[in-house]
Enzyme design. Structure first.
Site, mmCIF file in Angstrom:
data_model
loop_
_atom_site.group_PDB
_atom_site.id
_atom_site.type_symbol
_atom_site.label_atom_id
_atom_site.label_comp_id
_atom_site.label_asym_id
_atom_site.label_seq_id
_atom_site.Cartn_x
_atom_site.Cartn_y
_atom_site.Cartn_z
ATOM 1 N N GLY A 368 0.324 28.310 -26.438
ATOM 2 C CA GLY A 368 -1.261 27.648 -27.479
ATOM 3 C C GLY A 368 -1.107 28.978 -27.943
ATOM 4 O O GLY A 368 -0.099 30.061 -28.434
ATOM 5 N N PRO A 369 -2.865 28.912 -28.879
ATOM 6 C CA PRO A 369 -2.980 29.991 -29.885
ATOM 7 C C PRO A 369 -3.130 31.296 -29.170
ATOM 8 O O PRO A 369 -3.076 31.731 -27.668
ATOM 9 C CB PRO A 369 -4.734 29.849 -29.803
ATOM 10 C CG PRO A 369 -5.143 28.773 -28.604
ATOM 11 C CD PRO A 369 -4.227 28.283 -28.450
ATOM 12 N N PRO A 370 -3.878 32.851 -29.379
ATOM 13 C CA PRO A 370 -3.175 34.392 -29.295
ATOM 14 C C PRO A 370 -5.163 34.131 -28.405
ATOM 15 O O PRO A 370 -5.946 33.913 -28.535
ATOM 16 C CB PRO A 370 -3.376 34.929 -30.117
ATOM 17 C CG PRO A 370 -2.608 34.159 -31.438
ATOM 18 C CD PRO A 370 -3.505 32.782 -31.246
ATOM 19 N N GLY A 371 -4.572 35.022 -27.321
ATOM 20 C CA GLY A 371 -5.918 35.594 -26.144
ATOM 21 C C GLY A 371 -6.720 34.689 -25.511
ATOM 22 O O GLY A 371 -7.428 34.961 -25.279
ATOM 23 N N GLY A 373 -4.598 33.605 -22.926
ATOM 24 C CA GLY A 373 -3.901 34.286 -21.090
ATOM 25 C C GLY A 373 -2.468 33.612 -20.636
ATOM 26 O O GLY A 373 -2.495 33.709 -19.744
ATOM 27 N N LYS A 374 -1.719 33.365 -21.898
ATOM 28 C CA LYS A 374 -0.247 33.529 -21.623
ATOM 29 C C LYS A 374 0.338 34.867 -20.892
ATOM 30 O O LYS A 374 1.052 34.082 -19.488
ATOM 31 C CB LYS A 374 0.214 32.739 -23.147
ATOM 32 C CG LYS A 374 -0.221 32.271 -24.033
ATOM 33 C CD LYS A 374 0.324 31.498 -25.303
ATOM 34 C CE LYS A 374 0.269 32.621 -25.784
ATOM 35 N NZ LYS A 374 -0.453 32.710 -26.780
ATOM 36 N N THR A 375 0.273 35.547 -21.465
ATOM 37 C CA THR A 375 1.500 36.380 -20.889
ATOM 38 C C THR A 375 0.722 36.761 -19.628
ATOM 39 O O THR A 375 1.390 36.404 -18.057
ATOM 40 C CB THR A 375 1.008 37.323 -21.986
ATOM 41 O OG1 THR A 375 1.508 37.445 -22.899
ATOM 42 C CG2 THR A 375 2.063 38.806 -21.373
ATOM 43 N N SER A 691 -3.288 15.015 -42.089
ATOM 44 C CA SER A 691 -4.508 15.189 -40.741
ATOM 45 C C SER A 691 -5.701 14.919 -42.099
ATOM 46 O O SER A 691 -6.705 14.985 -41.058
ATOM 47 C CB SER A 691 -4.422 15.660 -38.900
ATOM 48 O OG SER A 691 -4.557 17.127 -39.715
ATOM 49 N N LYS A 734 -9.338 20.230 -31.379
ATOM 50 C CA LYS A 734 -9.611 20.031 -32.620
ATOM 51 C C LYS A 734 -11.020 19.541 -32.443
ATOM 52 O O LYS A 734 -12.040 19.489 -33.313
ATOM 53 C CB LYS A 734 -9.221 19.086 -33.217
ATOM 54 C CG LYS A 734 -8.222 18.991 -34.414
ATOM 55 C CD LYS A 734 -7.922 17.298 -35.104
ATOM 56 C CE LYS A 734 -6.385 18.624 -35.658
ATOM 57 N NZ LYS A 734 -5.806 16.641 -36.533
#
Length: 787
Positions: A368-371, A373-375, A691, A734
């Site tokens: 997913g994109p940064p920020g 909450g993956k970590t 796209s 999107k």
């Protein structure tokens, strides 16, 4: 003969005539100088024919060096233009067709015109004369310096023939002396050719003195290194004898027991770690070698460090897992808002691990994109299970040794990052977060992603071999969780070993809740204002989100909230009055004019401007596409740093419009009398993908028809040259981007309709969707909206 002149040949009192046209022999990696005897092997047919031609006439041949010695069959373009006339003194023919010739260099020449005949090369030649530029005393000084440097050079070369040195030193001509010395100096082809082309004698002497100086420095350094090596060998042998004597002295003094006691303690620790039998045997063997070494030697410290690592690794230490799924669910809910699909998949994963504890399950990869909450999701899993947590950042790692460790032959060798973190957490079953796995690099030091294949393969990682340990270590008890921003850059074999869990960005409403529940309390505490009652109103939070941050996650939002509390903290520290309630107006006073402005209405009030939807590494985003026309002949220009796929989409859109001009009521001469320019703003940002196809077609159609596309409309979809609208990826991201940007109507490919059901209904509130199977439907829907 016309065009001939006389020249005195070196080594002969007779005068020979050098023709104006000479047969040419190309030389590979060799440069012939006047006055130099050169034995030469000739195998090329053209070169053999050129020598034979010379033998039946005046025995004179022009020799030109090849610029690139690797070329087997050179052309005239591959030859230097300055060479040396050579006299063929002797020739021998061999059964294999090659010839051996003895050549004596005569005069430098410049090839003014080279002709490539069928049999051999020919060239018109102009003899080059040396120029003694400068004073005679300067020439004498340079000559003496050259002789002195050459004597020093020869003194550093073993077995250099005294006869050759004597012959060279007897040469009186400075020019010939430089040529003869250069033959015995290690010069490359370009340097030798440069010397041949230098007609000024002082310049030639200066160049060869400079090259000799460099060679002398290299030889002197090599001689010093040799002396140092011999001295070191003598020192090592002396140290060995002294150590043996010292051991005998210690034995007599009774001090040997101290070392023995240390080794006994190490042996005890090795046995207490209960490492596998093979590892224990290896460690005991290393301990035995250690007992034979002296404590002050470098080998002793290397062996001792190795044993320290073997003893400190958690071969059998584990934490007991808490498999309470209810506690795990509570922990995830406490730490993260939203992310329902991610939480559900993690609970399922933990449930299966609870039922089958020895399961060799998949490796989870949160994408997913940064920020978003993956970590922190990885930390929550560790807390829920009661396991220790370690994080390894893989971004920018190029060296395979970072994973597998360095061999002990290297100075400062260490195990890889996996074992280093196991030593820190002191258990063999932690949760290890492999952060930024999509940003692994590779270079001449190896491919870290290939090393990770063994680490992340449940069938192999129970016998993981670290180069430093030189024995196997079981990694199967570790719960690995990887994170990435994009999947595309993860190598295929590595991606196959992981289960991908996508984490999308947050909506405005979700960000407001996250800010109030998580970020504001955390940042208040971080700035020392935790005990003060300070409230941020919802409108203030929304302004920070919409006007001062643009992201899929909440990292920038957290930073801005921290900035708000820092400004309040300064007022408190200075003893000034600070606000207790932060309203929207106060945010503008703190941060100034908005950083991000809703440009949609402003930028789409002209024909030829359309809003598209794009997917990026930081989530979904809107993308403006502008089309313009000018008088011309149908040329298409594309700008905005576009990739090949996006350029092809623009060509496909234009091809469809040209082919359908009559049906779409486009003037027949429009494309032949106008040039078209399509621009994608934010030109410094690379863009690619199919796209934007229908958006490009709509922008061109809007330009041609001079009709404005509604500013509240955005679209995405791939177009074919027949006008079909094909499905694209990243629909959820999107749609979220459209909502964040204030879009109310979205055109999507009909085959993406099913994916819309996977998006929560609250995300879709305020959005109307139009599904298109071909581009004509898109044009019709836009006409309805504008009529």
């Amino acid at each position: 003969m016309e065009g001939e002149f006389s020249v005195q040949i070196s080594g002969s009192d007779s005068t020979e005539k050098i023709p104006a046209i000479l047969p040419i022999v190309p030389l590979r990696g060799i440069v012939l100088y006047p006055g130099v005897l050169l034995p030469l092997a000739i195998a090329r047919k053209k070169s053999i024919d050129a020598v034979n031609k010379a033998l039946i006439s005046d025995k004179l041949v022009g020799f030109l060096a090849q610029e690139n010695p690797a070329i087997e069959e050179p052309t005239k373009k591959d030859l230097y233009k300055v060479g040396c006339v050579g006299n063929v003194l002797k020739m021998l023919k061999f059964p294999d067709g090659t010839q051996r010739v003895l050549i004596q260099g005569i005069k430098r020449f410049k090839a003014t015109q080279i002709t490539e005949k069928d049999e051999y090369f020919e060239a018109k030649v102009k003899i080059l004369k040396n120029k003694n530029v400068g004073k005679a005393v300067e020439l004498e000084a340079l000559t003496r310096s050259l002789v002195n440097y050459f004597k020093n050079f020869v003194s550093l070369i073993p077995d250099f023939p005294d006869e050759i040195l004597s012959l060279i030193l007897e040469i009186k001509s400075p020019d010939k002396l430089a040529d003869m010395i250069s033959v015995h100096v290690n010069l490359d082809l370009k340097q030798r050719q440069e010397l041949l082309e230098t007609v000024s004698v002082p310049d030639k002497l200066i160049k060869i003195i400079g090259w000799l100086t460099q060679e002398l420095q290299v030889l002197e350094l090599g001689s010093k290194i040799q002396e140092d090596v011999e001295t070191e060998l003598g020192k090592s042998q002396r140290e060995f004898l002294l150590r043996e004597q010292l051991r005998a002295i210690r034995k007599e003094l009774g001090e040997e027991n101290d070392v023995s006691a240390e080794h006994e303690e190490l042996k005890k620790q090795i046995l207490e770690t209960k490492m596998p039998e093979s590892a224990e045997e290896y460690a005991l063997r290393e301990l035995k070698n250690l007992s034979r070494m002296h404590q002050s030697s470098a080998e002793y410290s290397v062996a001792r460090n190795y044993l320290d690592w073997m003893i400190s690794l958690p071969w059998n230490k584990e934490t007991s897992d808490d498999w309470s799924l209810l506690d795990a669910e509570k922990q995830l809910e406490k730490d993260h808002y939203g992310l329902e699909e991610v939480k559900e998949r993690i609970i399922e994963f933990l449930a299966i691990r609870k039922l089958k504890k020895d399961m060799k399950g998949p490796i989870l990869c949160l994408v997913g994109p940064p920020g978003v909450g993956k970590t922190s999701v990885g930390k929550s899993i560790a807390l829920a299970l009661g396991r220790k947590f370690a994080r390894i950042s893989l971004g920018g790692v190029h060296d395979e040794a970072e994973i597998r460790g360095h061999r002990r032959t290297y100075v400062g060798a260490l195990p890889g990052r996996i074992l280093q973190n196991l030593r820190k957490v002191e258990v063999r079953n932690p949760v290890i977060m492999l952060d930024e796995i999509d940003k692994l690099g590779r270079d001449n030091r190896g491919d870290p992603s290939s090393a990770l294949l063994e680490v992340l393969d449940p069938e192999q990682n129970n016998t993981f071999a670290d180069h430093y340990l030189d024995t196997e270590f079981d990694l199967s008890k570790i719960l690995f969780i990887a994170t990435a921003n994009v999947v595309d850059t993860i190598p295929g074999p590595l991606r196959d070993r992981m289960e991908i869990i996508n984490i999308s960005g947050y909506t405005l409403e979700e960000k407001v809740i996250i800010a109030k529940s998580y970020l504001i309390p955390k940042e208040k505490e971080a700035t020392g204002l935790g005990k003060r009652k300070i409230t941020l109103e919802d409108d203030a939070i929304k302004i920070i989100i919409s006007d001062y941050t643009r992201e899929a996650g909440v990292r920038q939002l957290s930073s801005k909230i921290n900035s708000v509390f820092r400004k309040i903290g300064r007022l408190v520290a200075e003893g000034k009055r600070s606000p207790r309630t932060i309203k929207a107006k106060k945010i503008e006073e703190m941060f100034g004019s908005p950083k991000f402005i809703n440009e949609i209405a402003e930028r789409t009030n002209l024909p030829g401007v359309v809003t598209g939807l794009a997917w990026t590494a930081v989530g979904g985003d809107i993308l403006f596409i502008e089309a313009n026309k000018m008088a011309g002949k149908g040329k298409l220009t594309l700008t905005g740093q576009l990739g090949n796929v996006m350029q092809e989409s623009a060509q496909a859109a234009l091809s469809f419009l040209k082919a359908s001009a009559e049906a779409l009521k486009i003037p027949t001469d429009f494309f032949s009398q106008n040039d078209l320019h399509i621009h994608f703003p934010a030109g410094a940002v690379p863009k690619d993908g199919p796209s934007a196809g229908i958006t490009i077609a709509t922008a061109l159609f809007s330009l041609i028809k001079e009709e404005v596309v509604p500013s509240n409309l955005a679209m995405t979809g791939e177009i074919t040259i027949k006008g079909k609208v094909l499905p694209v990826g990243g629909i959820k991201e999107k749609v979220l981007a459209a909502k964040r940007a204030g879009i109310s109507k979205v055109i999507l490919p009909f085959r993406n309709k099913a994916e819309l059901y996977e998006v929560k209904e609250e995300y879709l509130v305020g959005l109307d969707f139009i599904f298109a199977e071909n581009i004509n439907q898109v044009f019709s829907e836009i006409k309805k909206l504008t009529s």
